[in-house]
Design a protein around this motif. Structure first.
Motif, short mmCIF file in Angstrom:
data_model
loop_
_atom_site.label_atom_id
_atom_site.label_comp_id
_atom_site.label_asym_id
_atom_site.label_seq_id
_atom_site.Cartn_x
_atom_site.Cartn_y
_atom_site.Cartn_z
N ARG A 174 0.79 -1.19 0.02
CA ARG A 174 0.05 -0.05 -0.10
C ARG A 174 0.83 1.38 0.04
N GLN A 175 2.06 1.35 0.82
CA GLN A 175 2.92 2.46 0.71
C GLN A 175 3.43 2.62 -0.43
N MET A 176 3.81 1.50 -1.31
CA MET A 176 4.19 1.74 -2.53
C MET A 176 3.21 2.21 -3.58
N GLU A 177 2.12 1.93 -3.33
CA GLU A 177 0.88 2.37 -4.35
C GLU A 177 0.75 3.86 -3.72
N ILE A 178 0.67 4.31 -2.61
CA ILE A 178 0.61 5.49 -2.48
C ILE A 178 1.74 6.32 -2.98
N TYR A 179 3.05 6.00 -3.00
CA TYR A 179 3.96 6.75 -3.48
C TYR A 179 3.78 6.96 -4.90
N GLN A 180 3.24 5.78 -5.74
CA GLN A 180 3.01 5.81 -7.15
C GLN A 180 2.04 6.69 -7.33
N TRP A 181 1.07 6.85 -6.77
CA TRP A 181 -0.22 7.77 -6.77
C TRP A 181 0.27 9.18 -6.51
N LEU A 182 1.02 9.44 -5.59
CA LEU A 182 1.56 10.98 -5.40
C LEU A 182 2.42 11.43 -6.45
N LEU A 183 3.33 10.40 -7.19
CA LEU A 183 4.07 11.02 -8.13
C LEU A 183 3.27 11.18 -9.39
N ARG A 184 2.29 10.13 -9.76
CA ARG A 184 1.60 10.56 -10.79
C ARG A 184 0.66 12.03 -10.42
N ARG A 185 0.14 12.12 -9.36
CA ARG A 185 -0.61 13.39 -9.10
C ARG A 185 0.27 14.63 -9.47
N LYS A 186 1.60 14.44 -9.49
CA LYS A 186 2.41 15.72 -9.62
C LYS A 186 2.88 15.69 -10.93
N GLY A 187 2.35 14.87 -11.85
CA GLY A 187 2.50 15.01 -13.40
C GLY A 187 3.64 14.10 -13.79
N PHE A 188 4.16 13.28 -13.00
CA PHE A 188 5.15 12.17 -13.41
C PHE A 188 4.69 10.98 -14.31
N GLU A 189 5.25 10.62 -15.17
CA GLU A 189 4.82 9.21 -15.58
C GLU A 189 5.68 8.06 -14.81
N VAL A 190 4.84 7.18 -14.27
CA VAL A 190 5.29 6.50 -13.15
C VAL A 190 5.11 4.99 -13.86
N SER A 191 6.13 4.23 -13.80
CA SER A 191 5.82 2.62 -14.01
C SER A 191 4.89 2.07 -13.14
N PRO A 192 4.11 1.15 -13.40
CA PRO A 192 3.43 0.33 -12.33
C PRO A 192 4.26 -0.44 -11.71
N THR A 193 5.52 -0.75 -12.08
CA THR A 193 6.32 -1.70 -11.50
C THR A 193 7.24 -0.89 -10.64
N GLY A 194 7.30 -1.24 -9.22
CA GLY A 194 8.04 -0.42 -8.44
C GLY A 194 8.95 -1.69 -7.81
N TYR A 195 10.24 -1.25 -7.04
CA TYR A 195 10.80 -2.16 -6.59
C TYR A 195 11.31 -2.15 -4.96
N PHE A 196 11.36 -3.20 -4.11
CA PHE A 196 11.73 -3.11 -2.96
C PHE A 196 13.17 -3.52 -2.68
N VAL A 197 13.84 -2.64 -2.16
CA VAL A 197 15.21 -3.18 -2.01
C VAL A 197 15.23 -3.48 -0.39
N TYR A 198 15.20 -4.85 -0.31
CA TYR A 198 14.93 -5.49 1.06
C TYR A 198 16.45 -5.88 1.41
N CYS A 199 16.81 -5.26 2.53
CA CYS A 199 18.26 -5.69 3.38
C CYS A 199 17.84 -6.46 4.53
N ASN A 200 18.25 -7.80 4.66
CA ASN A 200 18.22 -8.52 5.59
C ASN A 200 19.49 -8.85 6.43
N GLY A 201 19.63 -8.11 7.78
CA GLY A 201 20.54 -8.58 8.51
C GLY A 201 21.07 -9.88 8.76
N ARG A 202 22.34 -10.28 8.39
CA ARG A 202 22.69 -11.49 8.79
C ARG A 202 22.74 -12.05 10.02
N THR A 203 22.16 -13.16 10.47
CA THR A 203 22.02 -13.69 11.70
C THR A 203 22.89 -14.83 12.06
#
Length: 127
Positions: A31-60
């Motif tokens: 949902r957070q990603m979709e809100i970011y996409q919506w906000l950028l579109r509302r500001k006039g940016f052309e936004v790809s429907p595909t977003g990316y998460f850079v997920y960093c997992n601390g080594r245990t």
């Protein structure tokens, strides 16, 4: 893929590789990603429907911390759908501007908590 691409950084530290957004709390990430996409579109940016998460997992699995954190980094693609965002904002605005507090939702754990507090406060008032 044309236009801007939304990238969101997430970090945690848990056993196992993170390569999918399949946990219950990941709904909020999406949902957070979709809100970011919506906000950028509302500001006039052309936004790809595909977003990316850079997920960093601390080594245990390291024997010692030694003042150094190591992460396993995964890039997870997500095709967002922001069609729900505008109505959610409209509904939230109406709720915030309503003259009274909205009724508690039957399946909402937060509403159940507030309901329990109200019962305790009502009992105290009766004393």
């Amino acid at each position: 893929m044309a236009g801007s691409v939304v990238v969101d950084y997430k970090s945690t530290s848990k056993a196992g590789r993170i390569d999918a957004l399949d946990q219950p709390w990941h709904v909020g990430y999406k949902r957070q990603m979709e809100i970011y996409q919506w906000l950028l579109r509302r500001k006039g940016f052309e936004v790809s429907p595909t977003g990316y998460f850079v997920y960093c997992n601390g080594r245990t699995d390291r024997a010692a911390f030694d003042g150094r954190l190591e992460f396993e980094v995964t890039l997870i693609a997500y095709d967002g759908n922001d069609s729900w965002v505008e109505q959610a904002i409209t509904d939230a605005h109406a709720c915030l501007n309503a003259p009274g507090i909205p009724a508690a939702g039957g399946s909402c754990k937060h509403c159940a908590y507030i309901g329990a507090i109200e019962k305790v406060l009502d009992k105290r008032r009766d004393c």
